[in-house]
Structure formats: C-alpha cells, structure tokens
Design a protein around this motif. Structure first.
Motif, PDB file in Angstrom:
ATOM      1  N   LEU A  31       0.837  -1.200   0.000  1.00 29.33           N
ATOM      2  CA  LEU A  31       0.000   0.000   0.000  1.00 29.33           C
ATOM      3  C   LEU A  31       0.872   1.250   0.000  1.00 29.33           C
ATOM      4  O   LEU A  31       0.576   2.231  -0.678  1.00 29.33           O
ATOM      5  N   LYS A  32       1.971   1.209   0.763  1.00 34.34           N
ATOM      6  CA  LYS A  32       2.867   2.366   0.826  1.00 34.34           C
ATOM      7  C   LYS A  32       3.460   2.671  -0.546  1.00 34.34           C
ATOM      8  O   LYS A  32       3.519   3.841  -0.964  1.00 34.34           O
ATOM      9  N   VAL A  33       3.888   1.642  -1.252  1.00 33.17           N
ATOM     10  CA  VAL A  33       4.460   1.833  -2.585  1.00 33.17           C
ATOM     11  C   VAL A  33       3.428   2.458  -3.513  1.00 33.17           C
ATOM     12  O   VAL A  33       3.732   3.367  -4.300  1.00 33.17           O
ATOM     13  N   GLU A  34       2.190   2.020  -3.404  1.00 29.50           N
ATOM     14  CA  GLU A  34       1.149   2.478  -4.328  1.00 29.50           C
ATOM     15  C   GLU A  34       0.635   3.879  -4.009  1.00 29.50           C
ATOM     16  O   GLU A  34       0.304   4.635  -4.915  1.00 29.50           O
ATOM     17  N   VAL A  35       0.535   4.228  -2.726  1.00 32.84           N
ATOM     18  CA  VAL A  35      -0.024   5.548  -2.377  1.00 32.84           C
ATOM     19  C   VAL A  35       1.052   6.570  -2.054  1.00 32.84           C
ATOM     20  O   VAL A  35       0.765   7.756  -1.912  1.00 32.84           O
ATOM     21  N   GLY A  36       2.300   6.115  -1.907  1.00 31.70           N
ATOM     22  CA  GLY A  36       3.396   7.052  -1.699  1.00 31.70           C
ATOM     23  C   GLY A  36       3.623   7.484  -0.270  1.00 31.70           C
ATOM     24  O   GLY A  36       4.427   8.385  -0.021  1.00 31.70           O
ATOM     25  N   GLN A  37       2.948   6.838   0.669  1.00 31.02           N
ATOM     26  CA  GLN A  37       3.160   7.168   2.079  1.00 31.02           C
ATOM     27  C   GLN A  37       2.688   6.007   2.947  1.00 31.02           C
ATOM     28  O   GLN A  37       1.943   5.142   2.493  1.00 31.02           O
ATOM     29  N   ASP A  38       3.133   6.022   4.213  1.00 29.81           N
ATOM     30  CA  ASP A  38       2.688   4.992   5.148  1.00 29.81           C
ATOM     31  C   ASP A  38       1.181   5.040   5.340  1.00 29.81           C
ATOM     32  O   ASP A  38       0.584   6.129   5.330  1.00 29.81           O
ATOM     33  N   VAL A  39       0.571   3.880   5.519  1.00 34.63           N
ATOM     34  CA  VAL A  39      -0.850   3.823   5.835  1.00 34.63           C
ATOM     35  C   VAL A  39      -1.006   3.501   7.319  1.00 34.63           C
ATOM     36  O   VAL A  39      -0.104   2.937   7.947  1.00 34.63           O
ATOM     37  N   ASP A  40      -2.136   3.876   7.873  1.00 32.67           N
ATOM     38  CA  ASP A  40      -2.433   3.623   9.286  1.00 32.67           C
ATOM     39  C   ASP A  40      -2.866   2.171   9.437  1.00 32.67           C
ATOM     40  O   ASP A  40      -3.994   1.808   9.119  1.00 32.67           O
ATOM     41  N   ARG A  41      -1.965   1.339   9.908  1.00 27.24           N
ATOM     42  CA  ARG A  41      -2.253  -0.095  10.016  1.00 27.24           C
ATOM     43  C   ARG A  41      -3.382  -0.367  11.012  1.00 27.24           C
ATOM     44  O   ARG A  41      -4.228  -1.238  10.791  1.00 27.24           O
ATOM     45  N   LYS A  42      -3.406   0.365  12.103  1.00 29.54           N
ATOM     46  CA  LYS A  42      -4.440   0.144  13.133  1.00 29.54           C
ATOM     47  C   LYS A  42      -5.825   0.403  12.568  1.00 29.54           C
ATOM     48  O   LYS A  42      -6.759  -0.384  12.781  1.00 29.54           O
ATOM     49  N   LYS A  43      -5.943   1.494  11.855  1.00 24.89           N
ATOM     50  CA  LYS A  43      -7.240   1.837  11.256  1.00 24.89           C
ATOM     51  C   LYS A  43      -7.659   0.796  10.234  1.00 24.89           C
ATOM     52  O   LYS A  43      -8.834   0.383  10.191  1.00 24.89           O
ATOM     53  N   LEU A  44      -6.713   0.345   9.415  1.00 25.29           N
ATOM     54  CA  LEU A  44      -7.047  -0.626   8.384  1.00 25.29           C
ATOM     55  C   LEU A  44      -7.493  -1.954   8.997  1.00 25.29           C
ATOM     56  O   LEU A  44      -8.447  -2.570   8.510  1.00 25.29           O
ATOM     57  N   VAL A  45      -6.840  -2.394  10.051  1.00 24.84           N
ATOM     58  CA  VAL A  45      -7.269  -3.619  10.728  1.00 24.84           C
ATOM     59  C   VAL A  45      -8.707  -3.473  11.230  1.00 24.84           C
ATOM     60  O   VAL A  45      -9.545  -4.357  11.035  1.00 24.84           O
ATOM     61  N   GLY A  46      -8.994  -2.345  11.885  1.00 29.96           N
ATOM     62  CA  GLY A  46     -10.347  -2.116  12.387  1.00 29.96           C
ATOM     63  C   GLY A  46     -11.382  -2.139  11.277  1.00 29.96           C
ATOM     64  O   GLY A  46     -12.446  -2.761  11.399  1.00 29.96           O
ATOM     65  N   LEU A  47     -11.079  -1.472  10.166  1.00 28.22           N
ATOM     66  CA  LEU A  47     -12.018  -1.425   9.043  1.00 28.22           C
ATOM     67  C   LEU A  47     -12.243  -2.809   8.437  1.00 28.22           C
ATOM     68  O   LEU A  47     -13.376  -3.171   8.090  1.00 28.22           O
ATOM     69  N   ILE A  48     -11.183  -3.591   8.313  1.00 26.85           N
ATOM     70  CA  ILE A  48     -11.335  -4.941   7.771  1.00 26.85           C
ATOM     71  C   ILE A  48     -12.239  -5.781   8.655  1.00 26.85           C
ATOM     72  O   ILE A  48     -13.158  -6.456   8.169  1.00 26.85           O
ATOM     73  N   LEU A  49     -12.001  -5.748   9.960  1.00 27.78           N
ATOM     74  CA  LEU A  49     -12.803  -6.569  10.871  1.00 27.78           C
ATOM     75  C   LEU A  49     -14.256  -6.096  10.912  1.00 27.78           C
ATOM     76  O   LEU A  49     -15.182  -6.918  10.989  1.00 27.78           O
ATOM     77  N   ASN A  50     -14.473  -4.788  10.851  1.00 27.52           N
ATOM     78  CA  ASN A  50     -15.850  -4.265  10.822  1.00 27.52           C
ATOM     79  C   ASN A  50     -16.590  -4.770   9.580  1.00 27.52           C
ATOM     80  O   ASN A  50     -17.724  -5.257   9.676  1.00 27.52           O
TER      81      ASN A  50
END
Length: 328
Positions: free
Chosen positions: A228-247
């Motif tokens: 994701l970092k390579v594609e968007v050009g910056q670090d992504v919020d891993r905590k938020k992404l985990v929460g969104l996936i589980l939701n």
C-alpha cells in the motif's frame, strides 16, 4: 489494569491527568500507577510526566494490539479478543491451536512479524516486522462444510471495502488475492477443520503488505508484489485498516451465517475482478489449461470457457489462476 490506565490517558489525550485522579478512579495506589506508566513507556507510548500535574499521553506506537485497534473497532464479536505477538512463526498455526482448545468465534491473532508465514499451496509469505498486517480470524460458523469456501470471497470483499475506505482502489483476483496495478498486495489463506457433514472451525489468514518498501521484497517477487505504501506514496495507518477490515468482515460474515447469503460479497468480487473477461491459465495439481474467466457464480465458483467453447466451474482450493503473460 495497565490497559485501564491507557484508556484513561487516551480519554484525556493532550491533557494532564493527575496521579491522584487515576488512583481514585481505578482504586489502585499511586505507586502502582507509576509502574503501569513505566510499562506503557517501555511498549513505546510517549507519556509526559510533570510534578503536580500528572501524566499526559503524547503519542502512541505503531503496534496492533487490542488497545490500539479497538479505537477503530465497531464489531460485536469479531476481534473483541485479540492475541497479540511481537513475533510468531505463523498466525494461522497459532489460531488453529487456539481453535482446537476452545478458542471462541471471532478471536483474532495478530503478529508484528511472522518467521514462517505461509500462503496458499504451501508457499512462503514474507512478513517483515511492523511493515504489514499479519492476522488470522478464528470462526466457528454453523454452516455446511461445502460452504466454507465462500468465506474466502467474504474476506476478499471485506478487505476491498476497507481499502476503499482509506482511499485505495484495489482489484480482487479470484480466489484469494487483492491486487493493485497488477501486483499482489494481499493474500488470504482459509483453512478448515471438519468432517464430512460437520465443520469444527475455520481459520482465515490475512497477509497485507502495508508499509513494506519495494527493496524489502525478495528480488524474485518484486515484479509481482507491491505494498500500500508503494502504491499511495506514504505509510498507511495499520491500526485503522485492521479495524475497518474486521468491521466489514463481521457484516458480510453475518450475512452468510444468518441469511446464507454472500450476494454482496460476490457482487464486490465480480465488479472489481482482476481477471473476469481475461484469458487465464488454470493450474490444478501441476496441470495447466487455458480458458477465459467469464463469471463468478452465486456459490463463489469461477466460471470459465475453454477454447472449444465448453463452460465449466472452478472451485477454489488447490487451484491457481494466472494471466497468460504475467501475474494477472
């Protein structure tokens, strides 16, 4: 108790909370509070301590324990219990151990690093420390064993929705990959324990290259792997992404278990497919055949048409699908 101290500090983020107030609210001694604060600091939490003012939470570490993920979690049971590891051989292996020993439905195993991460068909999965999302979900649904394969499509749709929510537009490569710009960013490994007419448990493993740098991939997979970092050009919020996936996963999973429906998941997988309408190679137990991927049916099976015009259904499992001239 340490978690309660952290929760109180988060509630008053950027404000000082006196040791006396924490002591009274949690009914523990100020000496104990001091010990909990030091323990949190050792875990990477930046906490400012000022005499007569108390403690103020300045920043939180980039870790995926329950205390950090729960801020983004709105589920009823998926992820409400998280087994967190700094390093582990495989989250799927640990999840299967827990499932056998009465691990409950919805328990999640997350690790910052896997030393023996696995993908489908026995392939290895590179899982560098704090660079990705390496997690497994324990499931004990009351469904027929033959319906277990549908869980992979449900998982793929949940991950797709979560990535869209953080501004990424991926595609789904049936049966178990998420791709961006033709390269794999996520893999899903669903493993089942059951009998002919009885499902004991499922473990769904999810591996996402979140903040991996391109140079951290083994050279032999750099042409087909991305992050994701390579594609968007910056670090992504891993905590938020985990929460969104589980939701998203709980919502789609409940529709399967309660309503026996994966209509929404299949719609997402079809509308965002990386292979539908394309000529592909289908690899089953080492044997290859060429066909055109034309549909995904209501059961989550891939519908293909060979060169003679014959149409057949492909069930996920010991199957790989590749593009004729590349990964997709």
């Amino acid at each position: 108790m340490k978690e309660k101290v952290l929760k109180l500090l988060k509630k008053h983020k950027d404000e000082f909370v006196s040791g006396q107030e924490i002591s009274e609210q949690l009914e523990v001694s100020r000496t104990a509070i001091w010990k909990y604060i030091n323990a949190l600091k050792e875990e990477g939490y930046e906490i400012k301590s000022v005499s007569r003012k108390g403690y103020m939470l300045i920043s939180t570490p980039d870790i995926l324990n329950y205390e950090e993920v729960s801020e983004y979690l709105y589920t009823h049971y998926i992820g409400k219990e998280i087994f967190y590891f700094d390093s582990i051989d495989s989250t799927n292996v640990k999840a299967k151990e827990l499932a056998i020993n009465d691990g409950t439905d919805g328990v999640v195993v997350i690790a910052e690093e896997q030393t023996k991460g696995r993908g489908r068909l026995g392939r290895s999965w590179v899982s560098p420390n704090k660079k990705g999302i390496w997690m497994s979900i324990i499931l004990k649904p009351q469904i027929d064993p033959q319906d277990a394969v549908k869980i992979t499509q449900v998982t793929a749709a949940a991950i797709w929705k979560a990535m869209k929510q953080i501004g990424v537009s991926p595609q789904i490569k049936w049966p178990n990959d998420i791709v961006i710009n033709g390269k794999k960013v996520c893999g899903i490994l669903t493993e089942m324990s059951g009998e002919l007419n009885r499902l004991n448990h499922l473990v769904v493993g999810i591996g996402i290259n979140a903040n991996t740098n391109i140079g951290e991939f083994p050279e032999e997979i750099r042409d087909k792997a991305t992050s994701l970092k390579v594609e968007v050009g910056q670090d992504v919020d891993r905590k938020k992404l985990v929460g969104l996936i589980l939701n998203n996963f709980e919502d789609l999973y409940n529709k399967l278990v309660e309503d026996r429906s994966i209509e929404e998941a299949i719609r997402i997988c079809k509308e965002n497919s990386a292979i539908l309408g394309k000529d592909v190679r289908i690899i089953i137990k080492g044997e290859e055949k060429e066909a055109k991927a034309i549909d995904i049916n209501a059961e989550g099976e891939l519908i293909v048409q060979d060169k003679s015009g014959s149409i057949s259904k492909i069930i996920s499992g010991e199957v790989s699908v590749r593009g004729l001239y590349g990964y997709i």
